[in-house]
Scaffold this active site. Sequence first.
Site, PDB file in Angstrom:
ATOM      1  N   LYS A  62      40.998 -31.569   5.141  1.00 40.93           N
ATOM      2  CA  LYS A  62      40.140 -30.501   4.622  1.00 40.93           C
ATOM      3  C   LYS A  62      40.992 -29.301   4.221  1.00 40.93           C
ATOM      4  CE  LYS A  62      35.899 -30.807   7.391  1.00 40.93           C
ATOM      5  NZ  LYS A  62      35.089 -29.965   8.281  1.00 40.93           N
ATOM      6  N   HIS A  90      32.360 -32.307  -3.122  1.00 37.25           N
ATOM      7  CA  HIS A  90      31.491 -31.327  -2.468  1.00 37.25           C
ATOM      8  C   HIS A  90      32.285 -30.129  -1.946  1.00 37.25           C
ATOM      9  CE1 HIS A  90      33.242 -34.171   0.215  1.00 37.25           C
ATOM     10  NE2 HIS A  90      32.744 -33.667   1.323  1.00 37.25           N
ATOM     11  N   ASP A 145      31.636 -27.180   7.325  1.00 36.39           N
ATOM     12  CA  ASP A 145      31.020 -28.348   7.941  1.00 36.39           C
ATOM     13  C   ASP A 145      30.502 -29.226   6.819  1.00 36.39           C
ATOM     14  OD1 ASP A 145      30.603 -29.392  10.606  1.00 36.39           O
ATOM     15  OD2 ASP A 145      28.496 -29.465  10.069  1.00 36.39           O
TER      16      ASP A 145
HETATM   17  P1  ITT Z   1      36.542 -29.721  11.673  1.00 36.74           P
HETATM   18  O1  ITT Z   1      35.177 -29.669  12.331  1.00 36.74           O
HETATM   19  O2  ITT Z   1      37.648 -29.486  12.636  1.00 36.74           O
HETATM   20  O3  ITT Z   1      36.625 -28.842  10.457  1.00 36.74           O
HETATM   21  P2  ITT Z   1      35.830 -32.511  11.163  1.00 36.74           P
HETATM   22  O4  ITT Z   1      36.552 -33.638  10.524  1.00 36.74           O
HETATM   23  O5  ITT Z   1      35.292 -32.733  12.543  1.00 36.74           O
HETATM   24  O6  ITT Z   1      36.773 -31.206  11.123  1.00 36.74           O
HETATM   25  P3  ITT Z   1      33.107 -32.092  10.259  1.00 36.74           P
HETATM   26  O7  ITT Z   1      32.623 -31.731  11.620  1.00 36.74           O
HETATM   27  O8  ITT Z   1      32.669 -31.231   9.117  1.00 36.74           O
HETATM   28  O9  ITT Z   1      34.707 -32.081  10.195  1.00 36.74           O
HETATM   29  O10 ITT Z   1      32.742 -33.598  10.016  1.00 36.74           O
HETATM   30  C1  ITT Z   1      32.606 -34.080   8.784  1.00 36.74           C
HETATM   31  C2  ITT Z   1      32.765 -35.591   8.824  1.00 36.74           C
HETATM   32  O11 ITT Z   1      32.106 -36.082   7.643  1.00 36.74           O
HETATM   33  C3  ITT Z   1      34.216 -35.989   8.710  1.00 36.74           C
HETATM   34  O12 ITT Z   1      34.794 -36.267   9.948  1.00 36.74           O
HETATM   35  C4  ITT Z   1      34.146 -37.242   7.826  1.00 36.74           C
HETATM   36  O13 ITT Z   1      33.884 -38.363   8.623  1.00 36.74           O
HETATM   37  C5  ITT Z   1      32.933 -36.952   6.944  1.00 36.74           C
HETATM   38  N1  ITT Z   1      33.375 -36.283   5.702  1.00 36.74           N
HETATM   39  C6  ITT Z   1      33.131 -35.003   5.334  1.00 36.74           C
HETATM   40  N2  ITT Z   1      33.721 -34.713   4.164  1.00 36.74           N
HETATM   41  C7  ITT Z   1      34.354 -35.835   3.805  1.00 36.74           C
HETATM   42  C8  ITT Z   1      35.172 -36.160   2.717  1.00 36.74           C
HETATM   43  O14 ITT Z   1      35.513 -35.279   1.787  1.00 36.74           O
HETATM   44  N3  ITT Z   1      35.659 -37.395   2.658  1.00 36.74           N
HETATM   45  C9  ITT Z   1      35.351 -38.306   3.602  1.00 36.74           C
HETATM   46  N4  ITT Z   1      34.621 -38.083   4.668  1.00 36.74           N
HETATM   47  C10 ITT Z   1      34.117 -36.839   4.786  1.00 36.74           C
END
Ligand code: ITT
Length: 203
Positions: free
Chosen positions: A15, A175, A72
């Site tokens: 991210k 997104h 998120d």
């Molecule tokens: P932080 O909370 O530390 O920022 P995280 O990976 O846990 O990191 P999220 O809580 O926002 O992030 O979870 C989003 C999940 O959704 C992420 O772990 C992926 O499995 C999925 N996801 C979100 N954006 C994505 C993307 O661009 N490509 C692939 N999967 C994605």
Amino acid sequence: MRTLKLYFLTNNKHKYSEILDIFKRVKTQIRIEMYSYPNTKLEIQAENLEEIVKFAVKYARRKGLDNFFIEDSGLFIEALKGFPGPFSSYVFKTIGIPGILRLLENETNRKAFFKSVIGLCLNGKTYIFTGVVKGRISEIPRGKYGFGFDPIFIPNGFSKTFAEMTLKEKNTVSHRSRAAKKMLNFLQNFLRGDVMEENKNTF
Ligand code: ITT
């Protein structure tokens, strides 16, 4: 022009790289630094991303942080009534891609979208930016780039999955890039002095 340093509170390096790429493309005085900050999002199990982000921002502010943002995101699958949505991180770690593909076995409706919500805290005020990309879930995982559900998500207008795209290609439609570009635009206006105190996204 003034300079501004912002912390991105995340534990997800992918991210961070994606958002950094958006900011690096333009000449800007904004510097972004990744800050692994534990537990900002663990406190709540809300059913929408906005609520999770607002809660996380408040939590970090109570800890004394300012000039930071949190993101998120989630994958919403139409045939599964929006699942895994806000639970994407947990679902990825548990049933993972094989589990999602099993749930969609024999399902012809493969429509899905990714959504990203960014909560920016700037000089004590919070602003929300969102981005969505529509697409579909592939039959099998493809590609080696990216993270999470990238190998099974094909954005509309493409035949490749996100994991078959380079980071820059993904950033043309994703997104997260859409939400980040809105935030960048807002920050550039802010630094120019066109402060939108009554921005409709503030709370
Ligand atoms: P932080 O909370 O530390 O920022 P995280 O990976 O846990 O990191 P999220 O809580 O926002 O992030 O979870 C989003 C999940 O959704 C992420 O772990 C992926 O499995 C999925 N996801 C979100 N954006 C994505 C993307 O661009 N490509 C692939 N999967 C994605």
